[in-house]
Enzyme design. Structure first.
Site, PDB file in Angstrom:
ATOM      1  N   TYR A 118      -4.829   1.853   9.269  1.00 42.54           N
ATOM      2  CA  TYR A 118      -5.548   0.574   9.330  1.00 42.54           C
ATOM      3  C   TYR A 118      -6.472   0.502  10.554  1.00 42.54           C
ATOM      4  CZ  TYR A 118      -2.218  -0.446   5.717  1.00 42.54           C
ATOM      5  OH  TYR A 118      -1.479  -0.373   4.562  1.00 42.54           O
ATOM      6  N   LYS A 135      -4.795  12.814   1.763  1.00 43.58           N
ATOM      7  CA  LYS A 135      -5.984  13.275   1.039  1.00 43.58           C
ATOM      8  C   LYS A 135      -7.022  12.163   0.950  1.00 43.58           C
ATOM      9  CE  LYS A 135      -2.986  16.071  -1.921  1.00 43.58           C
ATOM     10  NZ  LYS A 135      -3.159  17.383  -1.309  1.00 43.58           N
ATOM     11  N   GLY A 136      -6.818  11.108   1.716  1.00 39.33           N
ATOM     12  CA  GLY A 136      -7.794  10.025   1.749  1.00 39.33           C
ATOM     13  C   GLY A 136      -7.619   8.976   0.654  1.00 39.33           C
ATOM     14  N   ILE A 137      -6.478   9.013  -0.062  1.00 36.07           N
ATOM     15  CA  ILE A 137      -6.297   8.059  -1.173  1.00 36.07           C
ATOM     16  C   ILE A 137      -6.097   6.630  -0.651  1.00 36.07           C
ATOM     17  CG2 ILE A 137      -4.783   7.416  -3.106  1.00 36.07           C
ATOM     18  CD1 ILE A 137      -4.484  10.400  -3.699  1.00 36.07           C
ATOM     19  N   VAL A 140       0.872  -1.178   0.000  1.00 40.57           N
ATOM     20  CA  VAL A 140       0.000   0.000   0.000  1.00 40.57           C
ATOM     21  C   VAL A 140       0.913   1.234   0.000  1.00 40.57           C
ATOM     22  CG1 VAL A 140      -1.863   1.208   1.203  1.00 40.57           C
ATOM     23  CG2 VAL A 140      -1.663  -1.283   1.380  1.00 40.57           C
TER      24      VAL A 140
HETATM   25  C1  LIG Z   1       0.054  -3.294   4.345  1.00 36.05           C
HETATM   26  C2  LIG Z   1       1.089  -2.301   3.909  1.00 36.05           C
HETATM   27  O1  LIG Z   1       1.389  -2.240   2.740  1.00 36.05           O
HETATM   28  S1  LIG Z   1       1.794  -1.246   5.082  1.00 36.05           S
HETATM   29  C3  LIG Z   1       2.783  -0.104   4.169  1.00 36.05           C
HETATM   30  C4  LIG Z   1       2.239   1.266   4.180  1.00 36.05           C
HETATM   31  N1  LIG Z   1       2.952   2.076   3.186  1.00 36.05           N
HETATM   32  C5  LIG Z   1       3.995   2.891   3.458  1.00 36.05           C
HETATM   33  O2  LIG Z   1       4.432   3.037   4.585  1.00 36.05           O
HETATM   34  C6  LIG Z   1       4.600   3.615   2.250  1.00 36.05           C
HETATM   35  C7  LIG Z   1       4.840   5.082   2.557  1.00 36.05           C
HETATM   36  N2  LIG Z   1       3.622   5.754   3.044  1.00 36.05           N
HETATM   37  C8  LIG Z   1       2.556   5.974   2.235  1.00 36.05           C
HETATM   38  O3  LIG Z   1       2.547   5.625   1.055  1.00 36.05           O
HETATM   39  C9  LIG Z   1       1.358   6.690   2.845  1.00 36.05           C
HETATM   40  O4  LIG Z   1       1.807   7.560   3.849  1.00 36.05           O
HETATM   41  C10 LIG Z   1       0.276   5.733   3.452  1.00 36.05           C
HETATM   42  C11 LIG Z   1      -0.071   4.646   2.453  1.00 36.05           C
HETATM   43  C12 LIG Z   1       0.785   5.099   4.749  1.00 36.05           C
HETATM   44  C13 LIG Z   1      -0.970   6.589   3.781  1.00 36.05           C
HETATM   45  O5  LIG Z   1      -1.500   7.109   2.567  1.00 36.05           O
HETATM   46  P1  LIG Z   1      -2.455   8.400   2.551  1.00 36.05           P
HETATM   47  O6  LIG Z   1      -3.147   8.452   1.242  1.00 36.05           O
HETATM   48  O7  LIG Z   1      -1.665   9.569   2.940  1.00 36.05           O
HETATM   49  O8  LIG Z   1      -3.481   8.049   3.705  1.00 36.05           O
HETATM   50  P2  LIG Z   1      -4.927   8.725   3.914  1.00 36.05           P
HETATM   51  O9  LIG Z   1      -4.890  10.135   3.457  1.00 36.05           O
HETATM   52  O10 LIG Z   1      -5.966   7.843   3.331  1.00 36.05           O
HETATM   53  O11 LIG Z   1      -5.003   8.727   5.492  1.00 36.05           O
HETATM   54  C14 LIG Z   1      -5.983   8.036   6.204  1.00 36.05           C
HETATM   55  C15 LIG Z   1      -5.665   8.136   7.685  1.00 36.05           C
HETATM   56  O12 LIG Z   1      -4.463   7.427   7.988  1.00 36.05           O
HETATM   57  C16 LIG Z   1      -3.734   8.101   9.020  1.00 36.05           C
HETATM   58  N3  LIG Z   1      -2.452   8.571   8.482  1.00 36.05           N
HETATM   59  C17 LIG Z   1      -2.009   8.455   7.207  1.00 36.05           C
HETATM   60  N4  LIG Z   1      -0.752   8.943   7.108  1.00 36.05           N
HETATM   61  C18 LIG Z   1      -0.410   9.363   8.335  1.00 36.05           C
HETATM   62  C19 LIG Z   1       0.766   9.972   8.871  1.00 36.05           C
HETATM   63  N5  LIG Z   1       1.841  10.241   8.133  1.00 36.05           N
HETATM   64  N6  LIG Z   1       0.770  10.269  10.199  1.00 36.05           N
HETATM   65  C20 LIG Z   1      -0.288  10.005  10.989  1.00 36.05           C
HETATM   66  N7  LIG Z   1      -1.440   9.444  10.530  1.00 36.05           N
HETATM   67  C21 LIG Z   1      -1.487   9.132   9.226  1.00 36.05           C
HETATM   68  C22 LIG Z   1      -4.602   9.272   9.436  1.00 36.05           C
HETATM   69  O13 LIG Z   1      -5.446   8.812  10.483  1.00 36.05           O
HETATM   70  C23 LIG Z   1      -5.396   9.542   8.178  1.00 36.05           C
HETATM   71  O14 LIG Z   1      -6.614  10.168   8.406  1.00 36.05           O
HETATM   72  P3  LIG Z   1      -6.639  11.796   8.491  1.00 36.05           P
HETATM   73  O15 LIG Z   1      -5.842  12.325   7.340  1.00 36.05           O
HETATM   74  O16 LIG Z   1      -8.099  12.095   8.417  1.00 36.05           O
HETATM   75  O17 LIG Z   1      -6.006  12.140   9.812  1.00 36.05           O
END
Ligand SMILES: CC(=O)SCCNC(=O)CCNC(=O)[C@H](O)C(C)(C)COP(=O)(O)OP(=O)(O)OC[C@H]1O[C@@H](n2cnc3c(N)ncnc32)[C@H](O)[C@@H]1OP(=O)(O)O
Length: 234
Positions: free
Chosen positions: A197, A160-162, A151
């Site tokens: 998650y 942005k909720g992606i 992911v």
């Molecule tokens: C099963 C797996 O694959 S685990 C591996 C996860 N991937 C990675 O670590 C790769 C690097 N990171 C990323 O690509 C991104 O930061 C992701 C995938 C973890 C999150 O993607 P995003 O599109 O930014 O998440 P999204 O906007 O949907 O956030 C949903 C919620 O997650 C939480 N969240 C996401 N990123 C963060 C952050 N950096 N810090 C704290 N909370 C976070 C928040 O609760 C957020 O809700 P909010 O924005 O209303 O507060």
């Protein structure tokens, strides 16, 4: 006339800016990846999970991902696997980013990027259950449990909720495959992902100490939470 046209364009730009402030994502569609998305999927994966690598290592990594991805789509009989992509509308990107950060060619800024930047996020989901203990003396694969991995959302599209949209789509797909639960491994030192998650209703599964529970093959020091969510199949 030119002046009024110029003012018209200025008005349109400011209206567009109002409609799309920086915190709101452009139109995003989540769908299954197509063959033509392959390079961007590899690029999104590598830039998210290995952001520190520079040319030529980052290029080699992307090729490695591409090959792994294209070869990894054959799955054991009766199992499913797919890669989901969150794509931005290309017209939006053409208007706002063409010729800048989304259209970089090899070696620019010390990194290798060759894409127009339509793929903003990725997620892989399967029913192979390689990361669940096998069942019974015949060590049969577990069924009806989907598994999510890889992911990732490109840095400038984050918060942005992606990822939430990708996860929701993976759950919907898993339901259509007849799964009653969806699982994943999340790095203990990744609080952002853990929050994502937990927010989506996943619960940590306590794995008994010494249990023969398969884990993703990454660096030996990395520790994972195994997380699961029951899917409402009604
Ligand atoms: C099963 C797996 O694959 S685990 C591996 C996860 N991937 C990675 O670590 C790769 C690097 N990171 C990323 O690509 C991104 O930061 C992701 C995938 C973890 C999150 O993607 P995003 O599109 O930014 O998440 P999204 O906007 O949907 O956030 C949903 C919620 O997650 C939480 N969240 C996401 N990123 C963060 C952050 N950096 N810090 C704290 N909370 C976070 C928040 O609760 C957020 O809700 P909010 O924005 O209303 O507060």
């Amino acid at each position: 006339m030119f002046l009024s046209l110029g003012i018209g364009l200025l008005c349109r730009d400011s209206q567009v800016a109002e409609l799309f402030p920086p915190t709101v994502s452009p139109e995003i569609v989540v769908r299954e990846a197509r063959i033509e998305d392959s390079w961007e999927v590899a690029e999104t994966c590598c830039s998210s999970f290995f952001p520190g690598y520079s040319f030529p290592l980052d290029f080699v990594l992307r090729i490695d991902r591409l090959v792994a991805m294209l070869s990894g789509f054959s799955v054991p009989p009766s199992c499913r696997r797919t890669c989901l992509v969150a794509v931005t509308s290309s017209s939006f990107l053409d208007a706002f980013f063409f010729g800048s950060e989304d259209c970089k060619i090899a070696g620019q800024n010390g990194g290798f990027i060759l894409n127009k930047g339509n793929v903003a996020g990725i997620l892989t989901v399967n029913t192979v259950t390689d990361f669940l203990p096998r069942k019974g003396p015949l060590r049969r694969r577990r069924t009806r449990i989907a598994y999510m991995s890889n992911v990732a959302v490109r840095e400038r599209f984050r918060r942005k909720g992606i990822a939430k949209r990708l996860v929701a789509k993976a759950e919907a797909l898993a339901r259509t495959w007849g799964c009653c639960a969806i699982s994943l491994h999340c790095d203990l030192n990744n609080p952002g992902a853990s929050k994502l998650y937990i927010g989506q209703g996943f619960k940590c599964v306590i794995v008994p100490e010494g249990a023969n529970w398969p884990q993703p093959k990454t660096s030996p020091n990395m520790q994972f939470n195994f997380m699961m969510k029951l899917l409402n199949t009604s």
